[in-house]
Scaffold this motif. Sequence first.
Motif, PDB file in Angstrom:
ATOM      1  N   GLU A   1      15.270  -5.934  -4.571  1.00 40.75           N
ATOM      2  CA  GLU A   1      16.639  -5.416  -4.583  1.00 40.75           C
ATOM      3  C   GLU A   1      16.897  -4.550  -5.811  1.00 40.75           C
ATOM      4  O   GLU A   1      17.763  -3.671  -5.787  1.00 40.75           O
ATOM      5  N   MET A   2      16.163  -4.786  -6.891  1.00 40.58           N
ATOM      6  CA  MET A   2      16.312  -3.988  -8.107  1.00 40.58           C
ATOM      7  C   MET A   2      15.528  -2.676  -8.035  1.00 40.58           C
ATOM      8  O   MET A   2      15.563  -1.882  -8.982  1.00 40.58           O
ATOM      9  N   GLY A   3      14.824  -2.459  -6.930  1.00 41.22           N
ATOM     10  CA  GLY A   3      14.090  -1.211  -6.762  1.00 41.22           C
ATOM     11  C   GLY A   3      12.759  -1.151  -7.486  1.00 41.22           C
ATOM     12  O   GLY A   3      12.292  -0.077  -7.842  1.00 41.22           O
ATOM     13  N   ARG A   4      12.116  -2.315  -7.699  1.00 45.23           N
ATOM     14  CA  ARG A   4      10.865  -2.354  -8.461  1.00 45.23           C
ATOM     15  C   ARG A   4       9.621  -2.091  -7.604  1.00 45.23           C
ATOM     16  O   ARG A   4       8.530  -2.020  -8.137  1.00 45.23           O
ATOM     17  N   PHE A   5       9.781  -2.006  -6.262  1.00 40.91           N
ATOM     18  CA  PHE A   5       8.628  -1.813  -5.391  1.00 40.91           C
ATOM     19  C   PHE A   5       8.649  -0.399  -4.805  1.00 40.91           C
ATOM     20  O   PHE A   5       9.714   0.159  -4.521  1.00 40.91           O
ATOM     21  N   LEU A   6       7.486   0.154  -4.597  1.00 40.36           N
ATOM     22  CA  LEU A   6       7.358   1.509  -4.063  1.00 40.36           C
ATOM     23  C   LEU A   6       7.169   1.469  -2.549  1.00 40.36           C
ATOM     24  O   LEU A   6       6.287   0.762  -2.055  1.00 40.36           O
ATOM     25  N   PRO A   7       7.988   2.222  -1.796  1.00 39.79           N
ATOM     26  CA  PRO A   7       7.753   2.306  -0.345  1.00 39.79           C
ATOM     27  C   PRO A   7       6.371   2.894  -0.065  1.00 39.79           C
ATOM     28  O   PRO A   7       5.981   3.885  -0.687  1.00 39.79           O
ATOM     29  N   TRP A   8       5.661   2.291   0.863  1.00 39.63           N
ATOM     30  CA  TRP A   8       4.298   2.764   1.126  1.00 39.63           C
ATOM     31  C   TRP A   8       4.271   4.073   1.895  1.00 39.63           C
ATOM     32  O   TRP A   8       3.232   4.707   1.992  1.00 39.63           O
ATOM     33  N   THR A   9       5.415   4.480   2.410  1.00 33.90           N
ATOM     34  CA  THR A   9       5.494   5.796   3.035  1.00 33.90           C
ATOM     35  C   THR A   9       5.395   6.910   1.993  1.00 33.90           C
ATOM     36  O   THR A   9       5.180   8.071   2.342  1.00 33.90           O
ATOM     37  N   GLU A  10       5.547   6.571   0.718  1.00 38.04           N
ATOM     38  CA  GLU A  10       5.451   7.561  -0.352  1.00 38.04           C
ATOM     39  C   GLU A  10       4.067   7.594  -0.994  1.00 38.04           C
ATOM     40  O   GLU A  10       3.843   8.333  -1.952  1.00 38.04           O
ATOM     41  N   ILE A  11       3.157   6.791  -0.463  1.00 31.92           N
ATOM     42  CA  ILE A  11       1.779   6.773  -0.970  1.00 31.92           C
ATOM     43  C   ILE A  11       0.915   7.637  -0.059  1.00 31.92           C
ATOM     44  O   ILE A  11       0.801   7.345   1.135  1.00 31.92           O
ATOM     45  N   PRO A  12       0.314   8.695  -0.565  1.00 30.78           N
ATOM     46  CA  PRO A  12      -0.467   9.581   0.306  1.00 30.78           C
ATOM     47  C   PRO A  12      -1.772   8.933   0.768  1.00 30.78           C
ATOM     48  O   PRO A  12      -2.341   8.085   0.078  1.00 30.78           O
ATOM     49  N   GLY A  13      -2.218   9.332   1.948  1.00 33.43           N
ATOM     50  CA  GLY A  13      -3.551   8.955   2.412  1.00 33.43           C
ATOM     51  C   GLY A  13      -3.697   7.592   3.045  1.00 33.43           C
ATOM     52  O   GLY A  13      -4.833   7.151   3.298  1.00 33.43           O
ATOM     53  N   ILE A  14      -2.594   6.875   3.337  1.00 34.08           N
ATOM     54  CA  ILE A  14      -2.731   5.537   3.916  1.00 34.08           C
ATOM     55  C   ILE A  14      -2.013   5.405   5.256  1.00 34.08           C
ATOM     56  O   ILE A  14      -1.788   4.292   5.734  1.00 34.08           O
ATOM     57  N   GLN A  15      -1.675   6.528   5.891  1.00 31.33           N
ATOM     58  CA  GLN A  15      -0.936   6.450   7.148  1.00 31.33           C
ATOM     59  C   GLN A  15      -1.699   5.684   8.216  1.00 31.33           C
ATOM     60  O   GLN A  15      -1.106   4.958   9.023  1.00 31.33           O
ATOM     61  N   ASP A  16      -3.036   5.805   8.211  1.00 32.26           N
ATOM     62  CA  ASP A  16      -3.819   5.080   9.219  1.00 32.26           C
ATOM     63  C   ASP A  16      -3.689   3.567   9.033  1.00 32.26           C
ATOM     64  O   ASP A  16      -3.617   2.816  10.015  1.00 32.26           O
ATOM     65  N   ILE A  17      -3.636   3.116   7.779  1.00 28.06           N
ATOM     66  CA  ILE A  17      -3.469   1.683   7.516  1.00 28.06           C
ATOM     67  C   ILE A  17      -2.081   1.231   7.942  1.00 28.06           C
ATOM     68  O   ILE A  17      -1.916   0.175   8.575  1.00 28.06           O
ATOM     69  N   LEU A  18      -1.061   2.019   7.629  1.00 25.40           N
ATOM     70  CA  LEU A  18       0.294   1.684   8.043  1.00 25.40           C
ATOM     71  C   LEU A  18       0.397   1.606   9.557  1.00 25.40           C
ATOM     72  O   LEU A  18       1.034   0.695  10.104  1.00 25.40           O
ATOM     73  N   ASP A  19      -0.237   2.540  10.255  1.00 22.08           N
ATOM     74  CA  ASP A  19      -0.170   2.560  11.718  1.00 22.08           C
ATOM     75  C   ASP A  19      -0.854   1.339  12.332  1.00 22.08           C
ATOM     76  O   ASP A  19      -0.327   0.709  13.262  1.00 22.08           O
ATOM     77  N   LYS A  20      -2.025   0.984  11.805  1.00 20.66           N
ATOM     78  CA  LYS A  20      -2.772  -0.150  12.364  1.00 20.66           C
ATOM     79  C   LYS A  20      -2.049  -1.475  12.150  1.00 20.66           C
ATOM     80  O   LYS A  20      -2.100  -2.367  13.000  1.00 20.66           O
ATOM     81  N   GLN A  21      -1.385  -1.619  11.016  1.00 17.08           N
ATOM     82  CA  GLN A  21      -0.746  -2.889  10.697  1.00 17.08           C
ATOM     83  C   GLN A  21       0.727  -2.920  11.087  1.00 17.08           C
ATOM     84  O   GLN A  21       1.379  -3.958  10.953  1.00 17.08           O
ATOM     85  N   ALA A  22       1.269  -1.812  11.584  1.00 15.75           N
ATOM     86  CA  ALA A  22       2.699  -1.734  11.895  1.00 15.75           C
ATOM     87  C   ALA A  22       3.189  -2.825  12.846  1.00 15.75           C
ATOM     88  O   ALA A  22       4.293  -3.363  12.664  1.00 15.75           O
ATOM     89  N   PRO A  23       2.411  -3.193  13.879  1.00 14.73           N
ATOM     90  CA  PRO A  23       2.920  -4.223  14.803  1.00 14.73           C
ATOM     91  C   PRO A  23       3.139  -5.583  14.150  1.00 14.73           C
ATOM     92  O   PRO A  23       3.785  -6.452  14.743  1.00 14.73           O
ATOM     93  N   TYR A  24       2.621  -5.770  12.941  1.00 15.85           N
ATOM     94  CA  TYR A  24       2.676  -7.089  12.314  1.00 15.85           C
ATOM     95  C   TYR A  24       3.608  -7.118  11.102  1.00 15.85           C
ATOM     96  O   TYR A  24       3.588  -8.075  10.325  1.00 15.85           O
TER      97      TYR A  24
END
Length: 463
Positions: free
Chosen positions: A107-130
């Motif tokens: 809530e304090m904004g200490r974590f980075l959204p992974w959509t802002e990390i380049p080069g990992i879209q394939d990992i996000l897509d594979k794990q999205a259902p979970y």
Amino acid sequence: MKTGKIFLVGLVLLLAFSMTVMAGGGSQAASSAVTTITVWSNDAHDKPLLDSLVERYNSTTGAQKGIKIEYTVYGADWNTAINMAMETDRAPDMFKAGFANYLNFQEMGRFLPWTEIPGIQDILDKQAPYHRNLSSTYGGVPYGVVVYGNIPGFHYNKSLLQRAGFSAPPKTWAELEQMAVAISRLAPDIYGIGIPLLWAPDFCHWVTEYAATNSIGHMYWNFTTGTYNFAAFTEYFEMLSRIRNAGAVFPGMESLTDDQLRAQFAAGKVGFIWGASWNVGVLYDQFPFQPSDGWDFAPFPVRDVNTQYRVPFSAGAAFHVSAAVKNDSKKLNAMQDVIRLFLGDDTQKQQFSSGLRFPIRTDITASASPAARPQWTSVGNSSPLGFATMPAAPHNDFSLEGPDRAAVIGQILTGQIPITGIRAALTDLDTRMNAGFNQAVQRGQIKRENYISPNFETQLRAR
């Protein structure tokens, strides 16, 4: 002459100082060419594997790219270390999720959204259902991924079962009751089941809730209706109470820890125990069961074989990334390598085959080398319909008037509440839990929508 000597000494000192500065500058330039990524966790069980992967990366790909990973594993001081680091703005670049107070840091904004990390879209897509709300996602935005978790397990002693006259583990609650009582008749120091009440409040989940959800179709907290319904588990508690009344429960449950129970199971004194997939490692390494294949996992018994649901899968985000990484372009670009090393498909396969973790994706377990320990394969087959990843429940996020769930369930299991009073006790618990939750919502302490997830019950009922 004296002046000349002074000048000469001064010149030497000046040259020495200059060389030191140049050397220091050169050293700083060299070190600045290497981008160091710090990673922290408290997972000791897979440290040897990850240490070897990190070492190999640092000496090969990392050396070529100018990236170095520093991986640190903490023990009992984990929560203190990570919380202090977060509070003092000295957080590592990537860190294990799920530590104490981490929702506050989110809530304090200490974590980075992974959509802002380049080069990992394939990992996000594979794990999205979970994805799991309040764990890997917040407000629908991914701040991590769920790659592995703990499968609730029903463990049985093969020899005791056979000696009691049975060739296969129980499929129904009625068979469990019958077999537990029969095993307890084998010898004065042998019991059908064990319940570690000192393992509180965890026993509420692993011994009761997770084990009966596949018969009931929802957990204590119903994610569709947004209400508690402990009373729906009444018949399950009645069955356990009958086993206790028959003298088939290992004695002293009030002072029994999970470790103590697992030690008794490994010693051949208990026929059935509840737990999770982590027990594969525990019963090989910490409390070795002899022979090692003398026990196994089995699907949870159900109330009715014609009406059963999937088993809940206990999982959460594996790692988070510090928001500060966004301000360092080199670290931001290097993060894709780090995430892939710790969470990529190849690592998941190695963790499964080594008996270290159970990946949530079936394509990982299907394509990985067979697990070295046979029970690990049985874990994957321990639900005939599959698994459903649990969202975050509100149990610990509001105050409650009167005895909490661990106290009430403990009173039921120890017989302080008789079988005839179980439904009334659970109904009262529902009333008080729902009142406490609603009051916290009205006061703005929690948000109801954070704990509503109809897809979970839909997954439980999927065929």
